[in-house]
Design a protein around this motif. Sequence first.
Motif, PDB file in Angstrom:
ATOM      1  N   UNK A 291       0.807  -1.228   0.000  1.00  0.00           N
ATOM      2  CA  UNK A 291       0.000   0.000   0.000  1.00  0.00           C
ATOM      3  C   UNK A 291       0.838   1.274   0.000  1.00  0.00           C
ATOM      4  N   UNK A 292       1.773   1.384  -0.924  1.00  0.00           N
ATOM      5  CA  UNK A 292       2.731   2.493  -0.945  1.00  0.00           C
ATOM      6  C   UNK A 292       2.066   3.813  -1.321  1.00  0.00           C
ATOM      7  N   UNK A 293       2.683   4.904  -0.866  1.00  0.00           N
ATOM      8  CA  UNK A 293       2.254   6.234  -1.275  1.00  0.00           C
ATOM      9  C   UNK A 293       2.739   6.564  -2.680  1.00  0.00           C
ATOM     10  N   UNK A 294       3.877   6.004  -3.076  1.00  0.00           N
ATOM     11  CA  UNK A 294       4.412   6.200  -4.428  1.00  0.00           C
ATOM     12  C   UNK A 294       5.278   5.001  -4.773  1.00  0.00           C
ATOM     13  N   UNK A 295       5.432   4.739  -6.070  1.00  0.00           N
ATOM     14  CA  UNK A 295       6.231   3.605  -6.534  1.00  0.00           C
ATOM     15  C   UNK A 295       6.788   3.904  -7.919  1.00  0.00           C
ATOM     16  N   UNK A 296       7.808   3.134  -8.288  1.00  0.00           N
ATOM     17  CA  UNK A 296       8.306   3.171  -9.660  1.00  0.00           C
ATOM     18  C   UNK A 296       7.680   2.027 -10.431  1.00  0.00           C
ATOM     19  N   UNK A 297       8.406   0.920 -10.502  1.00  0.00           N
ATOM     20  CA  UNK A 297       7.889  -0.325 -11.091  1.00  0.00           C
ATOM     21  C   UNK A 297       8.174  -1.411 -10.067  1.00  0.00           C
ATOM     22  N   UNK A 298       7.274  -1.599  -9.090  1.00  0.00           N
ATOM     23  CA  UNK A 298       7.581  -2.479  -7.950  1.00  0.00           C
ATOM     24  C   UNK A 298       7.734  -3.929  -8.370  1.00  0.00           C
ATOM     25  N   UNK A 299       8.968  -4.395  -8.328  1.00  0.00           N
ATOM     26  CA  UNK A 299       9.237  -5.754  -8.786  1.00  0.00           C
ATOM     27  C   UNK A 299       8.615  -6.807  -7.894  1.00  0.00           C
ATOM     28  N   UNK A 300       8.361  -6.459  -6.648  1.00  0.00           N
ATOM     29  CA  UNK A 300       7.768  -7.416  -5.726  1.00  0.00           C
ATOM     30  C   UNK A 300       6.375  -7.842  -6.204  1.00  0.00           C
ATOM     31  N   UNK A 301       5.667  -6.972  -6.913  1.00  0.00           N
ATOM     32  CA  UNK A 301       4.360  -7.343  -7.455  1.00  0.00           C
ATOM     33  C   UNK A 301       4.512  -8.389  -8.557  1.00  0.00           C
ATOM     34  N   UNK A 302       5.493  -8.180  -9.412  1.00  0.00           N
ATOM     35  CA  UNK A 302       5.767  -9.148 -10.482  1.00  0.00           C
ATOM     36  C   UNK A 302       6.105 -10.508  -9.877  1.00  0.00           C
ATOM     37  N   UNK A 358       1.239 -17.256 -14.812  1.00  0.00           N
ATOM     38  CA  UNK A 358       1.635 -17.178 -16.221  1.00  0.00           C
ATOM     39  C   UNK A 358       1.699 -15.745 -16.737  1.00  0.00           C
ATOM     40  N   UNK A 359       1.387 -14.766 -15.914  1.00  0.00           N
ATOM     41  CA  UNK A 359       1.297 -13.379 -16.410  1.00  0.00           C
ATOM     42  C   UNK A 359       2.635 -12.816 -16.850  1.00  0.00           C
ATOM     43  N   UNK A 360       3.707 -13.246 -16.209  1.00  0.00           N
ATOM     44  CA  UNK A 360       5.005 -12.625 -16.493  1.00  0.00           C
ATOM     45  C   UNK A 360       6.030 -13.662 -16.947  1.00  0.00           C
ATOM     46  N   UNK A 361       6.650 -13.372 -18.080  1.00  0.00           N
ATOM     47  CA  UNK A 361       7.699 -14.261 -18.582  1.00  0.00           C
ATOM     48  C   UNK A 361       8.961 -13.480 -18.938  1.00  0.00           C
TER      49      UNK A 361
END
Length: 388
Positions: A291-302, A358-361
Amino acid sequence: MRLLVVTSQFPVAGEPTRGRPILQTVVELARLAEVRVLSPVARYPRWARPRSYLYQAPEPAAAIPGCEVVHVSYPALPMLSRPINGWLCGRALRAEARAFRPDVILSYWLYPDAAGALRVAGELGVALVAGARGSDIRVRDAISRRLTAPVVQKAGRLLVVSADLGRLATRDYGADPARVRVIANGCDADTFKLRDRAEARAALAVEPDSQLVLYVGRLVAEKGLRELVAATRALRDAHPRAELVLVGDGPLREELAQLARDPAQRLRLAGAQPADKVAQWMAASNLLALPSYSEGHPNVLVEALACGRPVVSCPVGGVPEVVDASCAVLVPPREVEALASALAAVLARDWDEQALSRRFSRRWGEVAMETLAACIEARDAHRAGKRE
């Protein structure tokens, strides 16, 4: 190509997970070019260390095959030295950079790392490629923006991890759109993959019927951790088996550890963990919350999605470029009630783990090839400019 990577966001002995996406990129770059990493660390007097800063001795966390890692430090004082931290950082980098004789300097983290690297690149007559990760370009105060702007404007290429950051660099800092390259993070699919939840829970001493909410990242307020703790506590009325596990380290560690001492909080601090252990925690979880206030491209989601786990996050920065309604619930930042409702909704839904995984390869080798291509562009443009 001889490529000097300059970044403070790199693993050290006391913080082995620092800058993991950059580490993954460097490991693959070392297969494609001659790479040396030069990692500068600000050295504050013990009595003057900022509360938000966890100093770690600049000792390498682990060797990288085919790549030398050198750590240097420079003196700093909170606020007082900030206007000259770029100069101080550059002074610390100079000798090692000259000895390596790079064709290009690639620097992640805009100020002071890339600012110092820009000075050294100018002295050596080589191109600088700067990489913005998120909070280094989403600076709020005018002084930091003024210190950051010259790097954004003068870098031969500016690498950003999301299109959102690219728009920000162009709009707010005057970056040349022709020099901006969006290079999204990759994912180590050999580590982050679908695994059996029951086995992971048994290995981590997690109760089989737990509704485990997982956070992975730095323990800082800007990640929405206070709101996450409160939301998980509110969630427990309807979901008494809900518990929160925080994987990572940071300035909020002691505050959160004090809460965790109360068993009624059902809060566990797992500390900073290597990638394989992070993947195990993801396998054990029901969902990942960021639940961040701001992010770049959070790799933890991937990584969470690669492990087949849904996400609760906020529509900030590059988050909407990573997730959508098919795999996540997004809520406004700083809103505890909305966050608690989102956690409940995700826990109540039956998710297709196979579809999520399967979303990310995209692998880190692709990230490295795109990064090297940008470095070659910058080198060639710089050399052509010198001939004109």
